[in-house]
Motif scaffolding. Structure first.
Motif, PDB file in Angstrom:
ATOM      1  N   CYS A 126       0.990  -1.234  -0.203  1.00 26.54           N
ATOM      2  CA  CYS A 126       0.596  -0.072   0.073  1.00 26.54           C
ATOM      3  C   CYS A 126       0.937   1.425   0.150  1.00 26.54           C
ATOM      4  O   CYS A 126       1.797   1.765   0.451  1.00 26.54           O
ATOM      5  CB  CYS A 126      -1.064  -0.073   0.887  1.00 26.54           C
ATOM      6  SG  CYS A 126      -1.927  -1.285   1.307  1.00 26.54           S
ATOM      7  N   SER A 127       0.222   2.419  -0.174  1.00 24.59           N
ATOM      8  CA  SER A 127       0.900   3.432  -0.944  1.00 24.59           C
ATOM      9  C   SER A 127       0.941   4.353   0.479  1.00 24.59           C
ATOM     10  O   SER A 127      -0.457   3.586   0.995  1.00 24.59           O
ATOM     11  CB  SER A 127       0.816   4.110  -1.726  1.00 24.59           C
ATOM     12  OG  SER A 127      -0.579   4.732  -2.053  1.00 24.59           O
ATOM     13  N   PRO A 128       1.803   5.581   0.878  1.00 16.06           N
ATOM     14  CA  PRO A 128       0.930   5.825   2.161  1.00 16.06           C
ATOM     15  C   PRO A 128      -0.254   7.182   1.727  1.00 16.06           C
ATOM     16  O   PRO A 128      -0.954   7.395   2.343  1.00 16.06           O
ATOM     17  CB  PRO A 128       2.447   6.936   2.061  1.00 16.06           C
ATOM     18  CG  PRO A 128       3.320   6.595   1.459  1.00 16.06           C
ATOM     19  CD  PRO A 128       2.511   5.736   0.306  1.00 16.06           C
ATOM     20  N   MET A 129      -0.405   7.494   0.393  1.00 16.67           N
ATOM     21  CA  MET A 129      -1.851   8.312   0.978  1.00 16.67           C
ATOM     22  C   MET A 129      -2.637   6.594   0.855  1.00 16.67           C
ATOM     23  O   MET A 129      -4.373   7.211   1.410  1.00 16.67           O
ATOM     24  CB  MET A 129      -2.357   8.350  -1.294  1.00 16.67           C
ATOM     25  CG  MET A 129      -3.118   9.407  -1.211  1.00 16.67           C
ATOM     26  SD  MET A 129      -3.438  10.918   0.042  1.00 16.67           S
ATOM     27  CE  MET A 129      -2.398  11.671  -0.706  1.00 16.67           C
ATOM     28  N   GLN A 130      -3.089   5.526   0.041  1.00 17.67           N
ATOM     29  CA  GLN A 130      -3.987   4.758   0.532  1.00 17.67           C
ATOM     30  C   GLN A 130      -3.947   3.831   1.679  1.00 17.67           C
ATOM     31  O   GLN A 130      -5.279   4.061   2.182  1.00 17.67           O
ATOM     32  CB  GLN A 130      -3.166   2.815  -0.253  1.00 17.67           C
ATOM     33  CG  GLN A 130      -3.305   3.801  -1.532  1.00 17.67           C
ATOM     34  CD  GLN A 130      -2.485   2.140  -2.663  1.00 17.67           C
ATOM     35  OE1 GLN A 130      -2.507   1.372  -2.281  1.00 17.67           O
ATOM     36  NE2 GLN A 130      -3.882   1.516  -3.473  1.00 17.67           N
ATOM     37  N   ILE A 131      -3.318   4.341   2.597  1.00 22.31           N
ATOM     38  CA  ILE A 131      -2.599   4.165   3.670  1.00 22.31           C
ATOM     39  C   ILE A 131      -4.014   4.704   4.723  1.00 22.31           C
ATOM     40  O   ILE A 131      -4.182   4.509   5.523  1.00 22.31           O
ATOM     41  CB  ILE A 131      -1.590   3.394   5.100  1.00 22.31           C
ATOM     42  CG1 ILE A 131      -0.618   2.121   4.101  1.00 22.31           C
ATOM     43  CG2 ILE A 131      -1.611   3.884   6.095  1.00 22.31           C
ATOM     44  CD1 ILE A 131      -0.008   2.296   4.717  1.00 22.31           C
ATOM     45  N   GLN A 132      -3.486   6.286   4.255  1.00 21.75           N
ATOM     46  CA  GLN A 132      -4.195   7.408   5.159  1.00 21.75           C
ATOM     47  C   GLN A 132      -5.627   7.119   5.141  1.00 21.75           C
ATOM     48  O   GLN A 132      -6.653   7.790   5.503  1.00 21.75           O
ATOM     49  CB  GLN A 132      -3.407   8.511   3.947  1.00 21.75           C
ATOM     50  CG  GLN A 132      -4.410   9.892   5.012  1.00 21.75           C
ATOM     51  CD  GLN A 132      -2.770  11.188   4.727  1.00 21.75           C
ATOM     52  OE1 GLN A 132      -2.371  11.419   4.536  1.00 21.75           O
ATOM     53  NE2 GLN A 132      -4.143  12.364   5.350  1.00 21.75           N
ATOM     54  N   ARG A 133      -6.149   6.879   3.366  1.00 21.97           N
ATOM     55  CA  ARG A 133      -7.620   7.292   3.028  1.00 21.97           C
ATOM     56  C   ARG A 133      -8.077   5.615   3.887  1.00 21.97           C
ATOM     57  O   ARG A 133      -9.410   6.144   4.112  1.00 21.97           O
ATOM     58  CB  ARG A 133      -7.866   6.800   1.437  1.00 21.97           C
ATOM     59  CG  ARG A 133      -8.815   6.865   1.198  1.00 21.97           C
ATOM     60  CD  ARG A 133      -9.327   7.785  -0.522  1.00 21.97           C
ATOM     61  NE  ARG A 133      -7.863   6.708  -1.329  1.00 21.97           N
ATOM     62  CZ  ARG A 133      -6.713   6.956  -2.293  1.00 21.97           C
ATOM     63  NH1 ARG A 133      -6.912   8.124  -2.112  1.00 21.97           N
ATOM     64  NH2 ARG A 133      -6.749   6.131  -1.976  1.00 21.97           N
TER      65      ARG A 133
END
Length: 510
Positions: free
Chosen positions: A366-373
């Motif tokens: 997972c990318s940081p953006m995916q994790i944050q979302r």
């Protein structure tokens, strides 16, 4: 001729008195008019009643009949009025002569043959009959088991319309159903047990604390770490259901039309596990005449929400107030009702969309953006209302291959019962409070006093973790439960440290 009988309408989880008035012999052609704010299913009772009367050997009135369901401003739903309407028609046409007709509360659906079918809400109807001072209540046989649990009211089973007329006219003896006792204790051996859980000692400890104090808990871990397996075993360590709690649960399920009483089988606290696609109405309850949703069906039990971030954000947000108040108020054009929902919320989630963030066994994709979302689906205010957050790490191969059994549910349950007994004694003077998780602000000030050393420790944690005022209260409540498990009158530093440790995920998930 005019005949009057008593029945009931279900509003929320309570029954309201409905007077069934039947006037027959009015001038005009054969007609059957129902007034009093009936819905479509009530209006359809005309055809069921006519067929049941004819097939039971009675005459259909040749003139117009008017049936009034009073009060007129209360919406009437369902086929519950079939039996009282049919008996009212018979009394109004002199085919049934009974001086005791209005001494009973009557409810039941009629088949075309005259057989009586079960209805919803038998338990609140029996409570209503007792409040009204009725001699008894006539119900279909399938509904008498739960209604007979209400003390102070006689319950009579009627199988057919013809049998009901014989009983009311005195041509058949009135034999009340024997008062039912509570189902067997739910402490009996169950098909699942906590001893089947391998490893996860920290999670088991957190679950024990959560159940002991009635706290909400969030399990965070990769797929296959045992989150769902642990959650499904929580009812096996919950304290035995009290009589008042049992009636509360049964009342909700009776209104929902879900049978939970089985002859000779033990009763277990509710465990509800809705799918992540559930709507707000399905979770909280609703409908034209509001009825219970999943959160009320889990009253005095467990609401398990697996894959928490997969639920719609709007669905999760409606949980905030019910979790705080232990009740949910639903307003509709037809009615406004308040339903109880004192639940233990058990939620589970992965640390990221793929589930392997921080895992030493598989790499996270997972990318940081995916994790944050993914994590942003759980709001800070909702997370504040979950007392305990605990990580459930992946099991090692050694733990999976272990043949030894963990601690049994009965052993854990004994410790929890001891802690709950302390809480029951503590809150015996507090109305509506039975567990630490339900403490009011006044209760917290009274029962969660801490020393100077503990106050400094808690202040440091608040500053370092940037916790909210609600989280502060949650830490004190959990600390009180940990102290109760150790039979400690005072909250000590190690109790406070353990409770603070269960809030460490706040800064990572908000």
């Amino acid at each position: 001729m005019l005949a009057t009988l008593s029945s009931g309408a279900i509003v929320g989880i309570e029954a309201k008195h409905v007077q069934v008035e039947v006037n027959s012999g009015e001038p005009g052609e054969l007609d059957f008019i129902i007034v009093g704010l009936p819905d479509a299913s009530v209006k359809e009772s005309r055809n069921r009643v006519f067929s049941a009367l004819s097939n039971s050997g009675f005459k259909i009135p040749p003139t117009r009949s008017t049936i009034n369901l009073a009060p007129g401003d209360l919406r009437k739903e369902g086929p519950i009025y079939d039996l009282p309407i049919a008996l009212g028609v018979l009394a109004a046409t002199n085919q049934l002569k009974s001086a005791a007709l209005n001494d009973f509360l009557i409810a039941g659906e009629l088949s075309l043959s005259g057989k009586i079918r079960p209805v919803k809400g038998a338990l609140p109807l029996a409570m209503l009959a007792r409040r009204l001072g009725k001699q008894g209540i006539l119900l279909p046989p399938e509904n008498t088991q739960e209604a007979a649990l209400i003390k102070g009211i006689s319950v009579y089973a009627v199988h057919t319309l013809h049998e009901a007329t014989l009983m009311l006219s005195g041509n058949m003896p009135l034999n009340p159903v024997s008062t039912e006792s509570l189902p067997p204790s739910d402490e009996q051996e169950q098909s699942i047990d906590f001893s089947e859980i391998k490893g996860q000692l920290s999670v088991r400890r957190a679950i024990e604390i959560a159940v002991a104090g009635g706290h909400n808990i969030l399990l965070i871990g990769p797929p296959g770490s045992g989150k769902s397996m642990i959650a499904k075993r929580i009812p096996t360590i919950m304290p035995e259901t009290l009589y008042a709690e049992f009636l509360d649960i049964l009342q909700i399920y009776s209104v929902a039309g879900i049978p939970i009483l089985e002859q000779g089988k033990p009763f277990h606290r509710p465990f509800r596990s809705p799918h992540c696609s559930i709507s707000e109405v399905g979770l909280l309850g609703g409908g034209s005449m509001p009825g219970p949703g999943e959160i009320s069906l889990a009253h005095h039990g467990v609401l398990f929400m697996d894959e928490l971030p997969e639920f719609k954000r709007s669905t999760l947000e409606v949980l905030r107030q019910p979790l705080e108040d232990g009740k949910v108020t639903i307003s509709r054009s037809a009615a406004k009702v308040t339903l109880p929902c004192e639940i233990m919320l058990v939620a589970a989630m992965n640390p990221c969309p793929c589930g392997y963030l921080g895992s030493s066994q598989r790499e996270c994709r997972c990318s940081p953006m995916q994790i944050q979302r993914y994590r942003a689906k759980i709001s800070g205010p909702l997370l504040d209302r979950i007392d305990i957050h605990i990580e459930a790490p992946a099991l090692s191969l050694q733990e999976l291959q272990s043949s030894g059994l963990g601690e049994a549910s009965t052993t854990i349950r004994a410790r929890i019962k001891h802690a709950r007994a302390i809480q029951m004694d503590r809150f015996k003077a507090s109305h509506g409070t039975s567990a630490n998780a339900r403490m009011s602000n006044r209760d917290i000030r009274t029962h969660c006093k801490i020393g100077e050393t503990e106050a400094i420790l808690l202040q440091h944690a608040m500053d370092k973790l940037n916790l909210s005022a609600r989280a502060y209260d949650r830490i004190l409540k959990v600390s009180r439960t940990i102290a109760d498990l150790e039979s400690s009158e005072e909250i000590q530093s190690h109790h406070l440290l353990e409770a603070i440790n269960y809030r460490n995920l706040d800064r990572n998930l908000i």
